[in-house]
Each structure stands twice: as C-alpha cells, then as structure tokens.
Write a protein that holds these residues in place. Structure first.
Motif, PDB file in Angstrom:
ATOM      1  N   PRO A  47     -78.978 -17.321   5.879  1.00 36.35           N
ATOM      2  CA  PRO A  47     -79.738 -18.526   5.561  1.00 36.35           C
ATOM      3  C   PRO A  47     -79.907 -19.410   6.801  1.00 36.35           C
ATOM      4  O   PRO A  47     -79.135 -19.310   7.753  1.00 36.35           O
ATOM      5  CB  PRO A  47     -78.882 -19.217   4.502  1.00 36.35           C
ATOM      6  CG  PRO A  47     -77.518 -18.664   4.680  1.00 36.35           C
ATOM      7  CD  PRO A  47     -77.674 -17.291   5.248  1.00 36.35           C
ATOM      8  N   GLU A  48     -80.937 -20.255   6.777  1.00 33.43           N
ATOM      9  CA  GLU A  48     -81.190 -21.152   7.910  1.00 33.43           C
ATOM     10  C   GLU A  48     -80.023 -22.102   8.140  1.00 33.43           C
ATOM     11  O   GLU A  48     -79.678 -22.399   9.270  1.00 33.43           O
ATOM     12  CB  GLU A  48     -82.475 -21.943   7.676  1.00 33.43           C
ATOM     13  CG  GLU A  48     -83.723 -21.106   7.818  1.00 33.43           C
ATOM     14  CD  GLU A  48     -84.986 -21.929   7.644  1.00 33.43           C
ATOM     15  OE1 GLU A  48     -84.936 -23.171   7.809  1.00 33.43           O
ATOM     16  OE2 GLU A  48     -86.024 -21.324   7.349  1.00 33.43           O
ATOM     17  N   ASN A  49     -79.450 -22.602   7.076  1.00 36.08           N
ATOM     18  CA  ASN A  49     -78.304 -23.513   7.164  1.00 36.08           C
ATOM     19  C   ASN A  49     -77.122 -22.870   6.449  1.00 36.08           C
ATOM     20  O   ASN A  49     -76.838 -23.195   5.302  1.00 36.08           O
ATOM     21  CB  ASN A  49     -78.625 -24.869   6.520  1.00 36.08           C
ATOM     22  CG  ASN A  49     -79.781 -25.554   7.215  1.00 36.08           C
ATOM     23  OD1 ASN A  49     -79.823 -25.594   8.436  1.00 36.08           O
ATOM     24  ND2 ASN A  49     -80.722 -26.064   6.442  1.00 36.08           N
ATOM     25  N   PRO A  50     -76.425 -21.957   7.118  1.00 36.52           N
ATOM     26  CA  PRO A  50     -75.330 -21.248   6.443  1.00 36.52           C
ATOM     27  C   PRO A  50     -74.169 -22.175   6.112  1.00 36.52           C
ATOM     28  O   PRO A  50     -73.952 -23.184   6.777  1.00 36.52           O
ATOM     29  CB  PRO A  50     -74.924 -20.186   7.450  1.00 36.52           C
ATOM     30  CG  PRO A  50     -75.362 -20.712   8.771  1.00 36.52           C
ATOM     31  CD  PRO A  50     -76.570 -21.566   8.512  1.00 36.52           C
ATOM     32  N   GLU A  51     -73.439 -21.785   5.086  1.00 35.15           N
ATOM     33  CA  GLU A  51     -72.235 -22.512   4.698  1.00 35.15           C
ATOM     34  C   GLU A  51     -71.195 -22.375   5.811  1.00 35.15           C
ATOM     35  O   GLU A  51     -71.219 -21.409   6.574  1.00 35.15           O
ATOM     36  CB  GLU A  51     -71.668 -21.927   3.403  1.00 35.15           C
ATOM     37  CG  GLU A  51     -72.553 -22.141   2.196  1.00 35.15           C
ATOM     38  CD  GLU A  51     -72.597 -23.579   1.755  1.00 35.15           C
ATOM     39  OE1 GLU A  51     -71.549 -24.264   1.801  1.00 35.15           O
ATOM     40  OE2 GLU A  51     -73.684 -24.030   1.372  1.00 35.15           O
ATOM     41  N   PRO A  52     -70.259 -23.304   5.900  1.00 32.57           N
ATOM     42  CA  PRO A  52     -69.180 -23.159   6.890  1.00 32.57           C
ATOM     43  C   PRO A  52     -68.434 -21.844   6.658  1.00 32.57           C
ATOM     44  O   PRO A  52     -68.160 -21.471   5.529  1.00 32.57           O
ATOM     45  CB  PRO A  52     -68.276 -24.360   6.610  1.00 32.57           C
ATOM     46  CG  PRO A  52     -69.134 -25.335   5.892  1.00 32.57           C
ATOM     47  CD  PRO A  52     -70.152 -24.536   5.138  1.00 32.57           C
ATOM     48  N   GLU A  55     -70.374 -16.906   9.345  1.00 35.57           N
ATOM     49  CA  GLU A  55     -70.253 -15.874  10.385  1.00 35.57           C
ATOM     50  C   GLU A  55     -68.896 -15.177  10.319  1.00 35.57           C
ATOM     51  O   GLU A  55     -68.815 -13.960  10.448  1.00 35.57           O
ATOM     52  CB  GLU A  55     -70.460 -16.486  11.782  1.00 35.57           C
ATOM     53  CG  GLU A  55     -71.876 -16.958  12.034  1.00 35.57           C
ATOM     54  CD  GLU A  55     -72.902 -15.830  12.066  1.00 35.57           C
ATOM     55  OE1 GLU A  55     -72.558 -14.726  12.541  1.00 35.57           O
ATOM     56  OE2 GLU A  55     -74.028 -16.053  11.610  1.00 35.57           O
TER      57      GLU A  55
END
Length: 178
Positions: A47-52, A55
C-alpha cells in the motif's frame, strides 16, 4: 521488470497466519521442488501508506519461506533463479454473526397486544481474516508450476502473529510436499 502484485491492508504479513490451506488446482500435482536448485522472490509492492512494521512483516514471511526451501535443498539466488515466488496477501475486516432463536431472543411488542418474532442475523464480534497466496513460477518458461493459499482468522495479540505465520508457511509446504 516483473513486479509482484500485493494487496495489503493493516497488518500485511499476518495474513500468513491463515489456518486452512488448499491447492488452487490439482494441475500442480506433479510439481517437485527437487527438480530445482534455486529461487528468488518477485518484488513486493504494498500500500502507498503501509502500516508500521509492514516491511519487517514481509521480511519475516520471506525468511520463513526461505527456511522451508533451504530445508528442501534450494538456495536463494537473485542471479537467474530457476523459480520465482509470488506472494499475495489480503487482510479483510469481517463480522461474526449468529442467527436469532426463540430460545434466546424475545418477541417484539408491536402494539395493540400484538407481538412479532423473526429470525435474523445479528452481529456478535468483529475480526480480521487473512489470506496468503503463493505462486511458484518456473523462471525459464514463466509459468506457474504450483499455487496454494492459506486463510484464517488473524490473532489479535502481536506475540501470537509470528507463530501463526510460521504455521501457515508450514501448511503451504505440506501441500507442496504431498
């Protein structure tokens, strides 16, 4: 460059915590990992704004898969790998419901000494369900030689998520070995 398709919501790697596994098709029944020496992963996009932690979670999942492949004699190589692994992860918010019954749900007063009752679905809980799909692609022919999926309710506690991911990867490899 071949890019990996990945749909991820919230806690992406924890979709690996899925409980039931199944082959997507019996056409892969002749697949044998012993015919290959090395592998690599397709590039993972999220997603463009991944959750913390997105990675780190993906790296953990890739590490578990790498361990399973190493135990079967394959090594990871980015230089002309024989197999490429494509991972798809989906996490969905779900609502658990139950059907009303005469024993547990009262009649409704509708006025003028009239009562009604009807069976209906009522929500009782919310949860996240994760699905991990793994495609194994023969790099020489660019064809899928095996595909499997695992789905289950995701644990809410962080300390249980990595163990659930390990179990899901193990279940996928049980399918490959059969």
């Amino acid at each position: 460059m071949v890019k990996k398709y990945l749909v991820a919501l919230a806690i992406a790697v924890f979709a690996a915590a899925c409980g039931s596994t199944e082959k997507l098709s019996d056409q892969y029944s002749g697949f044998d990992l012993g015919n290959y020496k090395n592998y690599d992963f397709f590039e993972i996009t999220g997603p463009e704004n991944p959750e913390p932690g997105f990675e780190e979670n993906i790296k953990f999942l890739e590490s578990e898969i790498s361990e399973a492949l190493a135990s079967r004699g394959l090594s990871q190589s980015s230089d002309k790998p024989e197999l490429k692994l494509n991972l798809g992860i989906v996490v969905e918010d779900k609502v658990q419901t139950r059907t009303t019954s005469l024993a547990t749900d009262p009649f409704m007063y509708s006025g003028q000494r009239s009562y009604t009752w009807e069976s209906r679905e009522v929500p009782v809980n919310t949860y996240k369900e994760g699905t991990l799909t793994m495609h194994i692609v023969d790099a020489a022919t660019n064809t899928v030689v095996w595909a499997g999926t695992a789905s289950r309710v995701l644990p809410k506690k962080n300390e249980k998520k990595q163990k659930a991911a390990q179990e899901a990867v193990a279940e996928l490899f049980e399918q490959i070995d059969n």
